[in-house]
Design a protein around this motif. Sequence first.
Motif, PDB file in Angstrom:
ATOM      1  N   LEU A 233      80.583 -24.703 -28.844  1.00 43.91           N
ATOM      2  CA  LEU A 233      81.227 -25.410 -29.951  1.00 43.91           C
ATOM      3  C   LEU A 233      80.411 -26.635 -30.366  1.00 43.91           C
ATOM      4  CD1 LEU A 233      84.961 -25.278 -28.843  1.00 43.91           C
ATOM      5  CD2 LEU A 233      83.964 -24.164 -30.846  1.00 43.91           C
ATOM      6  N   LYS A 234      79.882 -27.335 -29.389  1.00 42.64           N
ATOM      7  CA  LYS A 234      79.132 -28.572 -29.658  1.00 42.64           C
ATOM      8  C   LYS A 234      77.985 -28.330 -30.635  1.00 42.64           C
ATOM      9  CE  LYS A 234      76.989 -32.391 -27.179  1.00 42.64           C
ATOM     10  NZ  LYS A 234      76.713 -32.946 -25.838  1.00 42.64           N
ATOM     11  N   ARG A 235      77.349 -27.183 -30.542  1.00 44.35           N
ATOM     12  CA  ARG A 235      76.213 -26.860 -31.407  1.00 44.35           C
ATOM     13  C   ARG A 235      76.608 -26.625 -32.866  1.00 44.35           C
ATOM     14  NH1 ARG A 235      74.903 -24.053 -26.608  1.00 44.35           N
ATOM     15  NH2 ARG A 235      75.754 -22.102 -27.391  1.00 44.35           N
ATOM     16  N   LEU A 236      77.896 -26.505 -33.142  1.00 44.87           N
ATOM     17  CA  LEU A 236      78.370 -26.197 -34.489  1.00 44.87           C
ATOM     18  C   LEU A 236      78.640 -27.444 -35.332  1.00 44.87           C
ATOM     19  CD1 LEU A 236      80.855 -23.369 -33.504  1.00 44.87           C
ATOM     20  CD2 LEU A 236      78.451 -23.149 -34.181  1.00 44.87           C
ATOM     21  N   TYR A 237      78.703 -28.595 -34.667  1.00 44.03           N
ATOM     22  CA  TYR A 237      79.079 -29.842 -35.329  1.00 44.03           C
ATOM     23  C   TYR A 237      77.908 -30.815 -35.373  1.00 44.03           C
ATOM     24  CZ  TYR A 237      83.804 -28.118 -34.499  1.00 44.03           C
ATOM     25  OH  TYR A 237      84.935 -27.342 -34.486  1.00 44.03           O
TER      26      TYR A 237
END
Length: 146
Positions: A31-35
């Motif tokens: 998820l972190k890579r999406l923001y």
Amino acid sequence: MTTQHEADEAKIRRHIDKIVEGLQNKDPEGLKRLYATDIVSFDVQPPLQHVGVEAKLKNWAPVFTSFESVTYEVRDLTLTVGEEVAFGHAFARLSGTLKNGTAAKGMWVRVTYCLRKIDGTWLIVHDQVSVPLDVLSGTGVVDLEP
């Protein structure tokens, strides 16, 4: 032949699909890579805003600690895509089975995504999640369906 606009829209749709995958797989690093690192998120949980990717992930943490299995749905995603900025809106629902075995039906929320192409990659720079408000009672209406 696919245009750049069509290619970007397809990438953004896949990006939103990765939110679904990240939640269902309980994968905070995914998820972190999406923001964007400086995302500003207006979510349904307090406070009024969550600033930064770590705050956004902290907001998702109860999903990972409370649920045995997670289902996350996104419906009716509509996008407007420019060369470096895009926005979209959809309905989303988080449901699943809690660690104590209770089935959590979840509720449908409204989601707005704002994305920016940063170094060639689309990242979410702002999101807002809300439920309709019953003005007279001051409470959120959480039993509506798209």
